[in-house]
Scaffold this motif. Structure first.
Motif, PDB file in Angstrom:
ATOM      1  N   LYS A 121      -8.147  -1.944  -1.887  1.00 21.54           N
ATOM      2  CA  LYS A 121      -6.769  -1.806  -2.359  1.00 21.54           C
ATOM      3  C   LYS A 121      -6.235  -3.159  -2.841  1.00 21.54           C
ATOM      4  CE  LYS A 121      -5.217   2.148   0.324  1.00 21.54           C
ATOM      5  NZ  LYS A 121      -4.247   2.629   1.306  1.00 21.54           N
TER       6      LYS A 121
ATOM      7  N   ARG B  48     -11.657   4.860  -6.371  1.00 18.90           N
ATOM      8  CA  ARG B  48     -10.527   3.939  -6.464  1.00 18.90           C
ATOM      9  C   ARG B  48     -10.875   2.909  -7.523  1.00 18.90           C
ATOM     10  NH1 ARG B  48      -9.897   1.874  -1.523  1.00 18.90           N
ATOM     11  NH2 ARG B  48      -8.248   3.331  -0.956  1.00 18.90           N
TER      12      ARG B  48
ATOM     13  N   GLU C 201       0.818  -1.211   0.000  1.00 15.19           N
ATOM     14  CA  GLU C 201       0.000   0.000   0.000  1.00 15.19           C
ATOM     15  C   GLU C 201       0.855   1.267   0.000  1.00 15.19           C
ATOM     16  OE1 GLU C 201       0.875  -0.933   4.252  1.00 15.19           O
ATOM     17  OE2 GLU C 201       0.320  -2.125   2.513  1.00 15.19           O
TER      18      GLU C 201
ATOM     19  N   ASP D 163      -2.205   3.549  -5.152  1.00 10.60           N
ATOM     20  CA  ASP D 163      -2.251   3.377  -3.695  1.00 10.60           C
ATOM     21  C   ASP D 163      -1.982   1.939  -3.264  1.00 10.60           C
ATOM     22  OD1 ASP D 163      -4.685   2.067  -4.140  1.00 10.60           O
ATOM     23  OD2 ASP D 163      -5.893   3.681  -3.289  1.00 10.60           O
ATOM     24  N   CYS D 164      -1.729   1.044  -4.216  1.00 17.24           N
ATOM     25  CA  CYS D 164      -1.340  -0.322  -3.880  1.00 17.24           C
ATOM     26  C   CYS D 164      -0.834  -1.016  -5.141  1.00 17.24           C
ATOM     27  CB  CYS D 164      -2.520  -1.094  -3.287  1.00 17.24           C
ATOM     28  SG  CYS D 164      -2.014  -2.631  -2.475  1.00 17.24           S
TER      29      CYS D 164
ATOM     30  N   THR E 178      -3.986  -0.626  -7.816  1.00 17.53           N
ATOM     31  CA  THR E 178      -5.167   0.186  -7.585  1.00 17.53           C
ATOM     32  C   THR E 178      -4.722   1.623  -7.342  1.00 17.53           C
ATOM     33  OG1 THR E 178      -5.151  -0.377  -5.215  1.00 17.53           O
ATOM     34  CG2 THR E 178      -6.642  -1.639  -6.640  1.00 17.53           C
TER      35      THR E 178
END
Length: 190
Positions: free
Chosen positions: A161, A131, A80, A104-105, A116
């Motif tokens: 995520k 997202r 993450e 974000d991941c 993601t």
């Protein structure tokens, strides 16, 4: 007799020392290769997904995905903490749109990557701030790709995520240049 023993002992000790030095050097070289560099671009990251491709559409749609996602070596156990962006667009005639997501991941395994991110720029209102997730299978000239919005309506909630649909789409021949750097987890030995 002691002199011979000492010479043999000295010779054996010398051979053992040379052998140990060679093993240490070989081990260090193996470690350097394992951590090594990625495509000669400096120290190896924990994981990465880069490249651009167009999706195959016989009706002539222009669908493009571009990735620049990275997980630093220091964040090896924290996918993450990945950084970078990915962009996608879909146009046909005078219809279409694009979006840019802040990663974000990022998780990779072998030649498969899942990334993601939150949409930070778009001309499609329902995507703003959502997202979204994308998966890639780096198969050389036959790359594949999947995306979350086939099964997830961004208005009904976020994709978790590092989760998305499997890579179900074919990449248009001659356009795929995705590169997946496999994630190598260091497991404790005890």
């Amino acid at each position: 007799m002691n002199l011979r023993l000492n010479r043999r002992t000295t010779r054996s000790t010398g051979i053992a020392a040379v052998a140990a030095a060679l093993l240490i050097t070989a081990g260090a070289a193996g470690s350097a290769t394992a951590s090594g560099t990625w495509e000669g671009k400096g120290p190896r990251e924990a994981a990465a997904l880069t490249g651009t491709a167009k999706l195959y559409r016989p009706a002539g749609d222009d669908i493009t995905f571009t990735f620049d996602a990275h997980l630093a070596a220091k964040d090896n156990t924290h996918p993450e903490n990945a950084t970078g962006t990915f962009r996608f667009s879909h146009y046909k005639g005078d219809w279409g749109g694009y979006a840019v997501a802040q990663v974000d991941c990022l998780a990779t395994g072998g030649k498969v990557a899942v990334v993601t991110g939150r949409i930070i720029e778009t001309d499609v209102a329902q995507f703003k701030g959502a997202r979204v997730g994308v998966s890639v299978n780096d198969l050389g000239t036959h790359d594949r790709l999947g995306y979350s919005w086939l099964t997830q309506d961004p208005q009904k909630g976020d994709v978790p995520k590092c989760q998305t649909a499997p890579p179900f789409e074919k990449v248009k021949e001659g356009t795929g240049d995705f590169h997946v750097l496999p994630w190598i987890l260091d497991y404790p030995t005890q």
